[in-house]
Design a protein around this motif. Sequence first.
Motif, short mmCIF file in Angstrom:
data_model
loop_
_atom_site.label_atom_id
_atom_site.label_comp_id
_atom_site.label_asym_id
_atom_site.label_seq_id
_atom_site.Cartn_x
_atom_site.Cartn_y
_atom_site.Cartn_z
N HIS A 7 0.82 -1.22 0.00
CA HIS A 7 0.00 0.00 0.00
C HIS A 7 0.85 1.27 0.00
O HIS A 7 0.40 2.32 -0.42
CB HIS A 7 -0.91 0.02 1.24
CG HIS A 7 -1.98 -1.03 1.20
ND1 HIS A 7 -3.20 -0.87 1.81
CD2 HIS A 7 -2.02 -2.25 0.62
CE1 HIS A 7 -3.93 -1.95 1.62
NE2 HIS A 7 -3.23 -2.80 0.92
N LYS A 10 1.11 3.09 -3.29
CA LYS A 10 -0.08 3.54 -4.02
C LYS A 10 -0.31 5.04 -3.82
O LYS A 10 -0.17 5.54 -2.70
CB LYS A 10 -1.30 2.74 -3.56
CG LYS A 10 -1.13 1.27 -3.88
CD LYS A 10 -2.32 0.46 -3.51
CE LYS A 10 -2.03 -1.01 -3.86
NZ LYS A 10 -2.90 -1.95 -3.24
N THR A 13 -2.37 6.19 -0.85
CA THR A 13 -1.75 6.12 0.49
C THR A 13 -0.99 7.40 0.76
O THR A 13 -1.06 7.97 1.86
CB THR A 13 -0.83 4.89 0.61
OG1 THR A 13 -1.52 3.76 0.11
CG2 THR A 13 -0.40 4.65 2.04
N THR A 201 -5.52 1.53 5.87
CA THR A 201 -4.09 1.19 5.76
C THR A 201 -3.60 0.61 7.09
O THR A 201 -2.86 -0.37 7.12
CB THR A 201 -3.25 2.44 5.40
OG1 THR A 201 -3.80 3.03 4.24
CG2 THR A 201 -1.79 2.09 5.15
N TRP A 204 -4.45 -2.98 7.48
CA TRP A 204 -3.55 -3.78 6.63
C TRP A 204 -2.17 -3.91 7.28
O TRP A 204 -1.59 -4.99 7.32
CB TRP A 204 -3.46 -3.13 5.25
CG TRP A 204 -2.44 -3.75 4.36
CD1 TRP A 204 -2.51 -4.95 3.71
CD2 TRP A 204 -1.15 -3.19 4.02
NE1 TRP A 204 -1.36 -5.17 3.00
CE2 TRP A 204 -0.51 -4.12 3.17
CE3 TRP A 204 -0.50 -2.01 4.34
CZ2 TRP A 204 0.76 -3.90 2.65
CZ3 TRP A 204 0.76 -1.78 3.82
CH2 TRP A 204 1.38 -2.72 2.98
#
Length: 262
Positions: A7, A10, A13, A201, A204
């Motif tokens: 992430h 990306k 993010t 996030t 994760w």
Amino acid sequence: MDTTDNHWLKPNTAKAFKDQHKAIPYQELMEDTIAWCRPRPGERWLDLGCGAGQLTRALWAASGGQLAEIVGSDCNPGNEDLYLRQKLDPACPAERRRFVLCNFSDGLKVFPDGHFDGVVSGLAITYAEHKDPKTGKYTDQAYNNLLREIRRVLKPDGRAVVSVNVPDPNFVSIMTKSLGSAFRIRSAGKAFLNGIRMLYTGRWLRKEARSGRFHYYPATEVARRLEQAGFPAVRHRLSYADQAIVLRADREPANSSTVQAA
Ligand SMILES: C[S@@+](CC[C@H](N)C(=O)[O-])C[C@H]1O[C@@H](n2cnc3c(N)ncnc32)[C@H](O)[C@@H]1O
């Protein structure tokens, strides 16, 4: 790094974390971090895992705009523009600030030995990752190597000030404690959306940490690893609504006494 599932690579993010500095716990963390950096005129600093460059901005201001060089480095290309557009006060001549795209899981080869007086890193080193190609399991190899690399790029009397999240960080608590600061954020709707992205996030990150990919260690364990990496003097304290640890690691032990005890 497996670019398909990280992430941190990306664009969304990078956007999600760009407003984080407006939250009250984060400001506490920045103050505690900069207080231990004590930047001096003419020094060269590296902001590792710089994101949009909030620590760079605070470091530059604390030096009175007198640093010889400030380098922001991150693995997310989306942060380059955010970093270089960050308004510094006093104004920073373009040649004294640069952004270097670098995945620190592979070390810091882009930087020469003994180049920096200081390395600062906010909530980033935890994400150094290495998967053993034989076993397919994550290891702490990249994390330990990164600590050695931080030491390598520092001058013999250099220091590193890093913050890391506590084990099993409570991102919901951080968000809740940040709500008061929503009043100080001009676009509360956007801030809320970014908050949701941060929580997503965060979920994760915790999941991946449980698999050994990321490393939320207790303060004493981070300090032990820094000592093993060649920093004889390490101090630490809690910050960020008790969800983060700030550590100062000195190559030269005598310099460590210049910072206030935790
Ligand atoms: C929680 S954010 C903190 C950003 C910034 N230091 C701050 O305090 O606002 C973590 C940062 O670490 C960066 N990062 C994560 N893994 C990285 C890696 N392997 N190499 C370089 N940067 C990484 C992310 O892109 C992100 O900008």
